[in-house]
Design a protein around this motif. Sequence first.
Motif, PDB file in Angstrom:
ATOM      1  N   GLU A   1      -7.584   4.879  -2.921  1.00  0.00           N
ATOM      2  CA  GLU A   1      -8.121   5.650  -1.877  1.00  0.00           C
ATOM      3  C   GLU A   1      -7.882   7.157  -2.317  1.00  0.00           C
ATOM      4  O   GLU A   1      -6.860   7.749  -1.925  1.00  0.00           O
ATOM      5  CB  GLU A   1      -7.794   5.375  -0.570  1.00  0.00           C
TER       6      GLU A   1
ATOM      7  N   LYS B   1      -0.422  -2.815  -4.640  1.00  0.00           N
ATOM      8  CA  LYS B   1      -1.701  -3.226  -4.675  1.00  0.00           C
ATOM      9  C   LYS B   1      -2.878  -2.133  -4.433  1.00  0.00           C
ATOM     10  O   LYS B   1      -3.950  -2.127  -4.831  1.00  0.00           O
ATOM     11  CB  LYS B   1      -2.242  -4.518  -3.703  1.00  0.00           C
ATOM     12  N   LYS B   2      -2.462  -1.102  -3.843  1.00  0.00           N
ATOM     13  CA  LYS B   2      -3.425   0.049  -3.251  1.00  0.00           C
ATOM     14  C   LYS B   2      -2.496   1.258  -3.245  1.00  0.00           C
ATOM     15  O   LYS B   2      -1.306   1.346  -2.650  1.00  0.00           O
ATOM     16  CB  LYS B   2      -3.950  -0.224  -1.889  1.00  0.00           C
TER      17      LYS B   2
ATOM     18  N   GLU C   1      -6.261  -0.997  -6.053  1.00  0.00           N
ATOM     19  CA  GLU C   1      -7.165  -0.256  -5.162  1.00  0.00           C
ATOM     20  C   GLU C   1      -6.776   1.162  -4.955  1.00  0.00           C
ATOM     21  O   GLU C   1      -5.569   1.487  -5.275  1.00  0.00           O
ATOM     22  CB  GLU C   1      -7.199  -0.922  -3.892  1.00  0.00           C
TER      23      GLU C   1
ATOM     24  N   TYR D   1      -6.219   0.798 -12.552  1.00  0.00           N
ATOM     25  CA  TYR D   1      -7.492   1.059 -11.818  1.00  0.00           C
ATOM     26  C   TYR D   1      -8.638   0.895 -12.524  1.00  0.00           C
ATOM     27  O   TYR D   1      -9.545   0.183 -12.072  1.00  0.00           O
ATOM     28  CB  TYR D   1      -7.487   2.549 -11.351  1.00  0.00           C
TER      29      TYR D   1
ATOM     30  N   GLY E   1      -9.579  -2.740 -12.654  1.00  0.00           N
ATOM     31  CA  GLY E   1      -9.986  -3.334 -11.263  1.00  0.00           C
ATOM     32  C   GLY E   1      -8.690  -4.160 -10.595  1.00  0.00           C
ATOM     33  O   GLY E   1      -9.045  -4.908  -9.612  1.00  0.00           O
ATOM     34  N   GLU E   2      -7.539  -3.828 -10.776  1.00  0.00           N
ATOM     35  CA  GLU E   2      -6.201  -4.544 -10.451  1.00  0.00           C
ATOM     36  C   GLU E   2      -5.580  -3.689  -9.584  1.00  0.00           C
ATOM     37  O   GLU E   2      -4.941  -4.253  -8.927  1.00  0.00           O
ATOM     38  CB  GLU E   2      -5.373  -4.797 -11.807  1.00  0.00           C
TER      39      GLU E   2
ATOM     40  N   THR F   1       0.923  -1.224  -0.076  1.00  0.00           N
ATOM     41  CA  THR F   1       0.011   0.101   0.196  1.00  0.00           C
ATOM     42  C   THR F   1       1.011   1.388   0.111  1.00  0.00           C
ATOM     43  O   THR F   1       1.830   1.354   0.939  1.00  0.00           O
ATOM     44  CB  THR F   1      -0.966   0.024   1.093  1.00  0.00           C
TER      45      THR F   1
END
Length: 233
Positions: free
Chosen positions: A97, A72-73, A95, A89, A92-93, A49
């Motif tokens: 925020e 992953k994020k 994440e 993105y 959907g691969e 992340t």
Amino acid sequence: MNKVYPDAASALAGIVQDGQTIAVGGFGLCGIPEALIGALRDSGVTGLTAISNNAGVDGFGLGQLLTTRQIKKMIASYVGENKEFARQYLAGELELEFTPQGTLAEKLRAGGAGIPAFFTKTGVGTIVADGKEIREFDGEQYVMERSLVADVALVKAYMADRAGNLVYRKTARNFNPNVAMAGKITIVEVEKLVEVGEIDPDQVHTPSIFVHRIVVNANPEKRIEQRTVRSEA
């Protein structure tokens, strides 16, 4: 305690692991820890992340870690200039925020100061506030934001002494001081290393207590994100 390491790879050795949260300083490509990002890519850790204002560009900065699928994020405020980011993105691969830029800076600063959460008007009535506590103060609505603390923080400074006192240069300061505070372990890349006592205490931007490891990269590339020049008359 010796905080100075011979290269970026050794500075990350024994620290970075799969699944960690990594905070990275910089704004666009200005003030990014180029050597540390490259070493993080070469380490092969995955499932990260990443907290950063943005994700670099294709093939440079954090864009390198997107190419290798190590992130992953992303927790970021701006995601332009990076086609691979958009592709992952939208597929959907990856994440994402989204966090308003000022809120992101305060989430990092608060994390470094030991403040678990705070209220802000920014984002009220938008998707930014979805799923978050809303509270009224003096007739106005505020959204509660949790602070950010990273397992590892990667920081770029212009100069450090051997104790880890840091000086940033001009706009390259950007997110770096807040990122330095927010890391449980903070690793700093500098262009210049001096002895303890050579930096005027009044000129220290980040004190040594926040810094755990230092590596010198005397000649970073400092790539320009978008070069614009005047046409010949």
